[in-house]
Design an enzyme around this catalytic site. Structure first.
Site, short mmCIF file in Angstrom:
data_model
loop_
_atom_site.label_atom_id
_atom_site.label_comp_id
_atom_site.label_asym_id
_atom_site.label_seq_id
_atom_site.Cartn_x
_atom_site.Cartn_y
_atom_site.Cartn_z
N CYS A 1 59.53 46.73 68.55
CA CYS A 1 58.78 46.13 70.03
C CYS A 1 57.35 45.52 69.49
O CYS A 1 56.42 46.41 69.39
CB CYS A 1 58.91 47.04 71.09
SG CYS A 1 57.71 46.30 72.44
N CYS B 1 54.68 46.26 72.04
CA CYS B 1 54.18 47.51 72.21
C CYS B 1 53.32 47.78 71.03
O CYS B 1 52.29 48.62 71.11
CB CYS B 1 55.32 48.57 72.41
SG CYS B 1 56.74 47.92 73.12
N ASP B 2 53.77 47.43 69.71
CA ASP B 2 53.14 48.12 68.61
C ASP B 2 52.25 46.91 67.69
O ASP B 2 51.74 47.32 66.83
CB ASP B 2 54.28 48.64 67.68
CG ASP B 2 54.93 49.77 68.57
OD1 ASP B 2 54.15 50.34 69.18
OD2 ASP B 2 55.97 49.97 68.12
#
Ligand code: FAD
Ligand code: NAP
Length: 321
Positions: free
Chosen positions: A138, A141-142
């Site tokens: 992701c 997200c990261d």
């Protein structure tokens, strides 16, 4: 068993992606007593994307999490019981159907399976070791953790191209690795990828290439070994992050003892002329990516959620009696 409560209802919807939320809105408006189980990812896969361009009516850069938040608020306008629980096993032998969640035990007269899918992995032995230690599925997200670093993205579909474009504004250099010499992604995204390459000059495409190994010091990734089919050559790329975007596998395993499954997808439209979302068991319906081998879009998931709720209502009112 550590379940605390037993709950009986007319309809249980498993999943809180576009399919599950849309099914909930339609079920509520038919006055069906409904529980919606969110699973581990409230909002589903779309919360992983920061820009949606193909949700009709929302042409102004809506993010996935905003869209799913709006769907949740829409569901909350009705009296739907929304529970954060994940189903671990089911017993669909008799009606009422039994569903065993991490928090509760449920009985239901009808069920809509809207469990979507989970990210596919490469199946390389070191992959699990470095999950969360350099490997991510992701970018939203990261991505920030790799600011100004060298990373790789693997895949050639819409997800891989979108993630590459997104990460290009954060990281120093991206190697985009695809196993063929043509992307699967939509033309508009491919064009945007080449525009981004032109602008940021930090994306290097490796076509016809596969990742053979992920190498690190056990705490974090240091490099990947790639094989180029075109040149029949092995090379190594120094990276600290690897984003895997090679598609998804339907979340269907827990139903496979009772429900007909084909290539991991829940089979629908079984033996019925007018009810199109029903599985091989009357009263069990499926919607969205878990039963869609072809389209896999937010709009098609939402549409099939609507269909499943209408079918469930027919079943509860006509066939169950
Ligand atoms: P999902 O969104 O996958 O939701 C599944 C739900 O089921 C989740 O809430 C999960 O927690 C729940 N669940 C799973 N197992 C259980 C269980 N055992 N018990 C309880 N709950 C469970 N599509 C577009 O149309 N436009 C886009 O721009 C777009 N961008 C995308 C970007 C990315 C990075 C990805 C990965 C996908 C994108 N898609 C896009 C595709 C779109 O996200 C999916 O088609 C859509 O989310 C499918 O919806 P769904 O409701 O079927 O399942
Ligand atoms: P996808 O469309 O299935 O693409 C997966 C990509 O990964 C393909 O290019 C495939 O290669 C490659 N691949 C598959 N297995 C591999 C392996 N083992 N090793 C190396 N490469 C592998 O998956 P996705 O991109 O995640 O998209 C899923 C769905 O969500 C699609 O329907 C897509 O349209 C939708 N989505 C839409 C948007 C959008 O509308 N903006 C954004 C993201 C996703 P091949 O090409 O050789 O098969």
């Amino acid at each position: 068993m550590n379940q605390i409560h037993q709950k009986h209802t007319q309809l249980i919807i498993i999943g809180s992606g576009p399919a599950g939320y849309t099914a909930a809105i339609y079920a509520a408006r038919s006055n069906i007593n409904t529980i919606l189980l969110t699973g581990l990812q409230p909002g589903g896969q779309l919360v992983k994307t920061n820009e949606i361009e193909n949700w009709p009516g929302d042409y102004n850069n809506i993010s996935g999490s905003t869209l799913m938040d709006r769907m949740l608020h829409h569901v909350k306008q009705f009296s739907i019981d929304i529970i954060q629980d994940t189903i671990e096993s089911v017993n669909f032998k008799n009606n009422p159907f039994e569903l065993n969640g991490q928090e509760n035990y449920y009985y239901s007269d009808a069920v809509i399976i809207a469990t979507g899918s989970y990210t596919k992995l490469l199946n390389i032995s070191s992959e699990n070791l470095y999950m969360g230690k350099g490997i991510s599925t992701c970018a939203i997200c990261d991505g920030f953790f790799y600011k100004n670093q060298f990373i790789a993205v693997v895949g050639g579909g819409n997800s891989a191209i979108e993630e590459t474009i997104y990460l290009s504004n954060i990281v120093k250099k991206i190697y985009l690795i695809h196993r063929r010499n043509q992307f699967r992604a939509d033309k508009i995204l491919i064009n945007r990828l080449y525009q981004t390459i032109e602008k940021n000059k930090n994306i290097i495409i490796h076509f016809d290439s596969t990742i053979e190994d992920i190498i690190g010091d056990k705490l974090k990734i240091q490099k990947i070994k790639i094989y180029s089919k075109k040149n029949d050559k092995i090379s190594y790329l120094d990276i600290s992050g690897l984003f895997i975007a090679i598609g998804h596998t339907p979340n269907s395993k827990i139903f496979s003892k009772y429900i007909d499954i084909q290539d991991n997808y829940v089979k629908i439209s079984c033996n019925h002329q007018t009810i199109k979302t029903q599985t091989n068991i009357p009263g069990i319906f499926a919607a969205g990516d878990v039963s869609d081998q072809i389209y896999k879009q937010a709009i098609t998931a939402a549409a099939s959620g609507c269909m499943a709720a209408i079918d469930a209502e027919k079943y509860l009112n006509n066939y169950l009696k």
